[in-house]
Structure formats: structure tokens, C-alpha cells
Design a protein around this motif. Structure first.
Motif, PDB file in Angstrom:
ATOM      1  N   ILE A 196     -10.704   4.212  -9.006  1.00 17.37           N
ATOM      2  CA  ILE A 196     -10.084   3.063  -8.348  1.00 17.37           C
ATOM      3  C   ILE A 196     -10.406   1.828  -9.183  1.00 17.37           C
ATOM      4  N   GLN A 231      -7.721  -3.454   1.189  1.00 16.74           N
ATOM      5  CA  GLN A 231      -8.014  -2.873  -0.121  1.00 16.74           C
ATOM      6  C   GLN A 231      -8.900  -1.634   0.031  1.00 16.74           C
ATOM      7  N   PRO A 291       0.821  -1.216   0.000  1.00 18.53           N
ATOM      8  CA  PRO A 291       0.000   0.000   0.000  1.00 18.53           C
ATOM      9  C   PRO A 291       0.854   1.265   0.000  1.00 18.53           C
ATOM     10  N   VAL A 302      -6.022  -1.234  -7.011  1.00 16.38           N
ATOM     11  CA  VAL A 302      -5.792  -1.752  -5.668  1.00 16.38           C
ATOM     12  C   VAL A 302      -5.480  -3.243  -5.798  1.00 16.38           C
ATOM     13  N   LEU A 324      -6.829   1.268   1.490  1.00 14.77           N
ATOM     14  CA  LEU A 324      -5.945   1.854   0.486  1.00 14.77           C
ATOM     15  C   LEU A 324      -6.749   2.695  -0.498  1.00 14.77           C
ATOM     16  N   ALA A 325      -7.906   2.207  -0.896  1.00 18.38           N
ATOM     17  CA  ALA A 325      -8.744   2.955  -1.833  1.00 18.38           C
ATOM     18  C   ALA A 325      -9.114   4.327  -1.260  1.00 18.38           C
TER      19      ALA A 325
END
Length: 304
Positions: free
Chosen positions: A199, A184, A152, A175, A187-188
Motif C-alpha cells: 500500500i 484511507q 475507493p 491510497v 480502502l487499504a
């Protein structure tokens, strides 16, 4: 004094040595130069903003279909076939390797917005100069095959660096499916804050279907569908569901919350352009995309 007056004065037939107002080092000439630069910059920003809006329009309308040739696919013939299939089959975008020569080739084959994929932000400007209107940090499949994964922190750094280099370009970031679903989503959210416009999810490579036929297609798409469902409910920007999708599962991605789908191997692994076009058409039809009149870029042939 207005900018129009500055322009009028600077365009007079008097030479600089005949008019002290226009001498190279005079304060007036510096103001003319600054005004011109400011006007040019404003015009450029407006054009970039408008172009970006058009590139993202299909995502905002939840009808985007991006056909992907592959981040490390530099085979001109195959890339040309994929681009042609995207154009003729009814896609809204095409994604190719970040290579200026490939971009120039693609612009001769389609008026669709061209996206380039890379994990090197410094490679993007040359491709954008050649005609790419969107950049993608992602399509990691070829790296997974080499045993390489991305953390990440690495992806967030690549995103921030890309946005620093290209502040006005449409930016999509994938991602990785190698992260847990909660990671995930986290991080998005960070990528949205860092300036990503889209994304992209993935997951097909980590799925090993146990069934054949339609059941197998659904099994293969499950990881990326789950990611699209979770991430689309955590961010405000569009989510593109990619990896392992087909005409069977593409509509499921939209139902799950995706604003569009990305399709790679289902098209680029086929043997000829006719088969590729047929596959793209099948997916486009499953999403109820009409090819009549083309998309906004096909209608206006917009180019920077």
C-alpha cells in the motif's frame, strides 16, 4: 509413467509415423504435451514466485527506497537521468511510466527492480514483458492537476482487474490523499484483501507549508506520514510512504511504520543527473542504506 520417461520418449530419433506412441493425435502424445505444459507452468510459477519475493524483500526488511520519475513522464532523457540517479544513488527500486520502450531503456541503465505506474491495468502486460518486475496503481498527482480524482470503488476495481490479468506480479496500490484518513484505512484493508502486495500513501500535494526550511519540510510530509502511521497499523502488508518526502522526513516515515519511502519530485524536478544522484544519496544515507555491493538485483542481475 514419470515425466522424465515422457521426455525421453519424445526426444527419440524415431519420427511420429515410425512410432505409433508419438503420432500427433494419439493419447500418449497428448499426455506428453500436457506433461510438458504442466512442467513448464510449474517452472514459470516458481520463477515468478522467487522473483516476487526478491522484489519485495527490501520492503519486508523495512529498507525500501523507490525513486519515481512520474506516471505521465515520457521524456526519455529525464527518465534516463532518474533511473541513473536511482541506480548510482543507492535506491532499491525505480518507478517509471508504464511504457514498454521506457522499460527497455531502463533495463539498459540499471539492474534495480523496475516498477511501472498506470491507472490502466491493460497497459501493464506489455511493460512486464519488456522487463518490469512490479506494477503500481497510483502516482495520481498529474490527474489531480487536471481536476480528476479516484473513488475507493474505482481503485478497488483497478486492483482486482490488475490482479486478474497479472496474478503473480508484485502489485503496489496508492491510497488517495483526497479521502479522509478513516476512509484511507478502510480502502487499504480492502486492497489487501483484493491481493495488493504494497500500500502506498500520498499527501504532499495537499500540504501547504507555512514555514521555510526544516519546519516546512516536516509540514509538507505530515499528511503522508499520518496516513502511513494509520494504515501500517491496520494491514499486514508493507506500507510505502510517498509524496512530499525528503532526507529530513524519510526516516520519520520508517519510524511511523512505513516499510519504505517513495520519492518523486525531490529528484525528478532537478536540472541534471549529478544533482539527482546527490539527492538520492542524501535520502539513502538518511535511511542508513548502504550502496556497497548493491541490492539483491544488482548482485545477481536477475531478469525474467
Amino acid at each position: 509413467m514419470s515425466s522424465s520417461i515422457f521426455t525421453t520418449v519424445s526426444n527419440t530419433i524415431l519420427k511420429p509415423n515410425q512410432n505409433p506412441l508419438l503420432q500427433i493425435n494419439s493419447p500418449f502424445t497428448k499426455r506428453v504435451s500436457c506433461t510438458r505444459r504442466s512442467t513448464s507452468l510449474t517452472t514459470t510459477r516458481a520463477l515468478l514466485s522467487t522473483t516476487k519475493e526478491i522484489v519485495l524483500k527490501d520492503f519486508q526488511q523495512r529498507r525500501a527506497l523507490k525513486i519515481i520519475s512520474g506516471l505521465q513522464n515520457l521524456d526519455r532523457d529525464n527518465v534516463a537521468s532518474v533511473v541513473t540517479a536511482a541506480d548510482k544513488g543507492g535506491a532499491t527500486h525505480v518507478d517509471i511510466a508504464c511504457d514498454a520502450e521506457l522499460v527497455r531503456l531502463a533495463t539498459t541503465l540499471t539492474a534495480l527492480p523496475i516498477c511501472v505506474s498506470s491507472v490502466d491495468p491493460t497497459a501493464f502486460p506489455a511493460a512486464v514483458e519488456a522487463g518490469a518486475l512490479m506494477v503500481e496503481i497510483g502516482n495520481y498527482d498529474s490527474f489531480y492537476e487536471m481536476g480528476l480524482t479516484f473513488s475507493p470503488e474505482q481503485i478497488l476495481h483497478l486492483t482486482k482487474e490488475t490482479r486478474r490479468i497479472l496474478p503473480s506480479i508484485a502489485l503496489s496500490v496508492t491510497v488517495p490523499h483526497t479521502l479522509s484518513l478513516p476512509d484511507q484505512v478502510k480502502l487499504a484493508e480492502q486492497l489487501e484483501e483484493a491481493g495488493a502486495d504494497i500500500i502506498q500513501t500520498e499527501g504532499g500535494k495537499c500540504s501547504n507549508p507555512s514555514k521555510a526550511g526544516i519546519l516546512g519540510l516536516i509540514e509538507k510530509a505530515t499528511p503522508t506520514l499520518a496516513a502511513a502511521y494509520s494504515i501500517s497499523r491496520a494491514v499486514r502488508i508493507p506500507v510505502m510512504c510517498s509524496s512530499g518526502l525528503s532526507s529530513v522526513t524519510a526516516p520519520m516515515a520508517i519510524t511511523a511504520g512505513a516499510a519504505g519511502v517513495g520519492v518523486g519530485s525531490a529528484v525528478n524536478k532537478l536540472n541534471d543527473v549529478v544533482a539527482m544522484i546527490a539527492e538520492v544519496k542524501s535520502i539513502a544515507e538518511s535511511l542508513n542504506l548502504s550502496t556497497v555491493g548493491g541490492n539483491v538485483f544488482q548482485q545477481n542481475n536477475l531478469r525474467l
